[in-house]
Design a protein around this motif. Structure first.
Motif, PDB file in Angstrom:
ATOM      1  N   SER A  91       0.831  -1.206   0.000  1.00 23.94           N
ATOM      2  CA  SER A  91       0.000   0.000   0.000  1.00 23.94           C
ATOM      3  C   SER A  91       0.864   1.253   0.000  1.00 23.94           C
ATOM      4  O   SER A  91       0.549   2.239  -0.680  1.00 23.94           O
ATOM      5  N   ALA A  92       1.952   1.219   0.752  1.00 24.64           N
ATOM      6  CA  ALA A  92       2.878   2.360   0.762  1.00 24.64           C
ATOM      7  C   ALA A  92       3.517   2.530  -0.602  1.00 24.64           C
ATOM      8  O   ALA A  92       3.679   3.664  -1.088  1.00 24.64           O
ATOM      9  N   ASP A 107      -3.260  12.403 -12.536  1.00 23.54           N
ATOM     10  CA  ASP A 107      -4.112  12.162 -11.379  1.00 23.54           C
ATOM     11  C   ASP A 107      -4.500  10.693 -11.336  1.00 23.54           C
ATOM     12  O   ASP A 107      -5.420  10.248 -12.020  1.00 23.54           O
ATOM     13  N   VAL A 108      -3.779   9.930 -10.533  1.00 18.10           N
ATOM     14  CA  VAL A 108      -4.028   8.483 -10.374  1.00 18.10           C
ATOM     15  C   VAL A 108      -4.317   8.218  -8.905  1.00 18.10           C
ATOM     16  O   VAL A 108      -3.573   8.643  -8.028  1.00 18.10           O
ATOM     17  N   GLN A 109      -5.399   7.509  -8.621  1.00 19.31           N
ATOM     18  CA  GLN A 109      -5.773   7.241  -7.243  1.00 19.31           C
ATOM     19  C   GLN A 109      -5.423   5.810  -6.846  1.00 19.31           C
ATOM     20  O   GLN A 109      -5.179   4.946  -7.703  1.00 19.31           O
ATOM     21  N   THR A 110      -5.416   5.545  -5.545  1.00 19.39           N
ATOM     22  CA  THR A 110      -5.179   4.205  -5.026  1.00 19.39           C
ATOM     23  C   THR A 110      -6.444   3.702  -4.342  1.00 19.39           C
ATOM     24  O   THR A 110      -7.145   4.455  -3.676  1.00 19.39           O
ATOM     25  N   VAL A 111      -6.721   2.401  -4.541  1.00 11.08           N
ATOM     26  CA  VAL A 111      -7.930   1.774  -4.004  1.00 11.08           C
ATOM     27  C   VAL A 111      -7.524   0.483  -3.303  1.00 11.08           C
ATOM     28  O   VAL A 111      -6.730  -0.305  -3.836  1.00 11.08           O
ATOM     29  N   PHE A 112      -8.077   0.264  -2.115  1.00 11.26           N
ATOM     30  CA  PHE A 112      -7.768  -0.914  -1.304  1.00 11.26           C
ATOM     31  C   PHE A 112      -9.073  -1.645  -0.994  1.00 11.26           C
ATOM     32  O   PHE A 112      -9.956  -1.091  -0.330  1.00 11.26           O
ATOM     33  N   ASP A 127      -8.639   4.100   9.185  1.00 10.03           N
ATOM     34  CA  ASP A 127      -7.383   4.216   9.924  1.00 10.03           C
ATOM     35  C   ASP A 127      -6.210   3.675   9.107  1.00 10.03           C
ATOM     36  O   ASP A 127      -5.117   4.248   9.113  1.00 10.03           O
ATOM     37  N   PHE A 128      -6.452   2.565   8.414  1.00 12.14           N
ATOM     38  CA  PHE A 128      -5.383   1.927   7.648  1.00 12.14           C
ATOM     39  C   PHE A 128      -4.985   2.760   6.430  1.00 12.14           C
ATOM     40  O   PHE A 128      -3.809   3.064   6.229  1.00 12.14           O
ATOM     41  N   THR A 129      -5.954   3.139   5.603  1.00  4.55           N
ATOM     42  CA  THR A 129      -5.633   3.881   4.380  1.00  4.55           C
ATOM     43  C   THR A 129      -5.041   5.245   4.702  1.00  4.55           C
ATOM     44  O   THR A 129      -4.200   5.757   3.961  1.00  4.55           O
ATOM     45  N   GLY A 130      -5.463   5.829   5.836  1.00  2.00           N
ATOM     46  CA  GLY A 130      -4.937   7.131   6.224  1.00  2.00           C
ATOM     47  C   GLY A 130      -3.459   7.116   6.550  1.00  2.00           C
ATOM     48  O   GLY A 130      -2.807   8.169   6.571  1.00  2.00           O
ATOM     49  N   LEU A 131      -2.908   5.926   6.802  1.00  2.00           N
ATOM     50  CA  LEU A 131      -1.476   5.818   7.050  1.00  2.00           C
ATOM     51  C   LEU A 131      -0.650   6.088   5.802  1.00  2.00           C
ATOM     52  O   LEU A 131       0.524   6.457   5.889  1.00  2.00           O
ATOM     53  N   PHE A 132      -1.252   5.919   4.640  1.00  4.66           N
ATOM     54  CA  PHE A 132      -0.505   5.979   3.386  1.00  4.66           C
ATOM     55  C   PHE A 132      -0.886   7.152   2.498  1.00  4.66           C
ATOM     56  O   PHE A 132      -0.052   7.676   1.771  1.00  4.66           O
ATOM     57  N   SER A 133      -2.154   7.537   2.542  1.00  2.00           N
ATOM     58  CA  SER A 133      -2.607   8.617   1.664  1.00  2.00           C
ATOM     59  C   SER A 133      -3.944   9.152   2.168  1.00  2.00           C
ATOM     60  O   SER A 133      -4.805   8.371   2.597  1.00  2.00           O
TER      61      SER A 133
END
Length: 210
Positions: A91-92, A107-112, A127-133
């Motif tokens: 994810s990082a 403009d490219v986004q990340t999706v988990f 909480d998890f996604t906020g660690l990276f972006s």
């Protein structure tokens, strides 16, 4: 100019024309594929075999569809928040690749998407996604919804929770998929050994070709 020399020159020109035409055809790929020059992955069934419509719940507890999520080029990863090492590192990496692309004006986004819906609530995903972006999208849902969306991207996963332990791990694949908006869909996938700069470079090729 002799007849023999004229024939040789004409033959050379014809050969060069054929070579150029062949290169142009290959660069466009089968049926005029505009992304053939960017794609490095080969998979049975082609890239069209990846993807499915869905309705899932995002990190803000909102129900969203495929069309709601993939409004721009996206790097999609399947993982889970309790993952001890692989998911955070991947994810990082994906977030860093997106930052590199942003520096190029892309403009490219990340999706988990979680493979562990029992534990991955919207709050846990936030909480998890906020660690990276700040802009990474996290998605969860019912066990059936998650099973369906993973099946759509041919993503294997299996929770090791048979003994009732709350601290179970989940086996899963670690590909990241590049998805373009609209009807284009999934155009490429990256293995977990790819570096952020290489992911950004290869993604930029698809974005520029779109």
């Amino acid at each position: 100019m002799t007849t023999e020399r004229r024939i040789i020159m004409l033959g050379t020109a014809a050969t060069a024309l054929l070579l150029v035409s062949g290169w142009l055809w290959l660069s466009r790929g089968p049926a005029g594929d505009p992304y053939a020059g960017c794609r490095q992955s080969v998979v049975s069934g082609g890239m069209d075999s990846f993807g499915t419509d869905f309705t899932l719940t995002n990190q803000d507890s909102q129900r969203v569809s495929y069309a709601d999520v993939f409004t721009k080029p996206s790097l999609l990863y399947f993982g889970y928040t309790f993952c001890p090492d692989v998911c955070p590192m991947d994810s990082a990496r994906n977030a860093e690749a997106a930052d590199l692309l942003a520096g190029q004006g892309k403009d490219v986004q990340t999706v988990f998407i979680t493979v562990d819906p029992k534990r991955d609530t919207p709050e846990a995903l936030r909480d998890f996604t906020g660690l990276f972006s700040d802009s990474m999208i996290g998605l969860t849902g019912s066990e059936q919804e998650i099973a369906d969306v993973n099946r759509g991207w041919r993503n294997y996963y299996r929770a090791q929770d048979a003994d009732g332990d709350d601290y179970y791990l989940v086996d899963h694949m670690t590909n990241t998929f590049l998805i373009l908006p609209g009807d284009t869909g999934t155009v490429e996938f990256f293995g977990r050994d790819i570096a952020p700069a290489d992911m950004a470079r290869r993604t930029a090729c698809f974005v520029d070709a779109a």
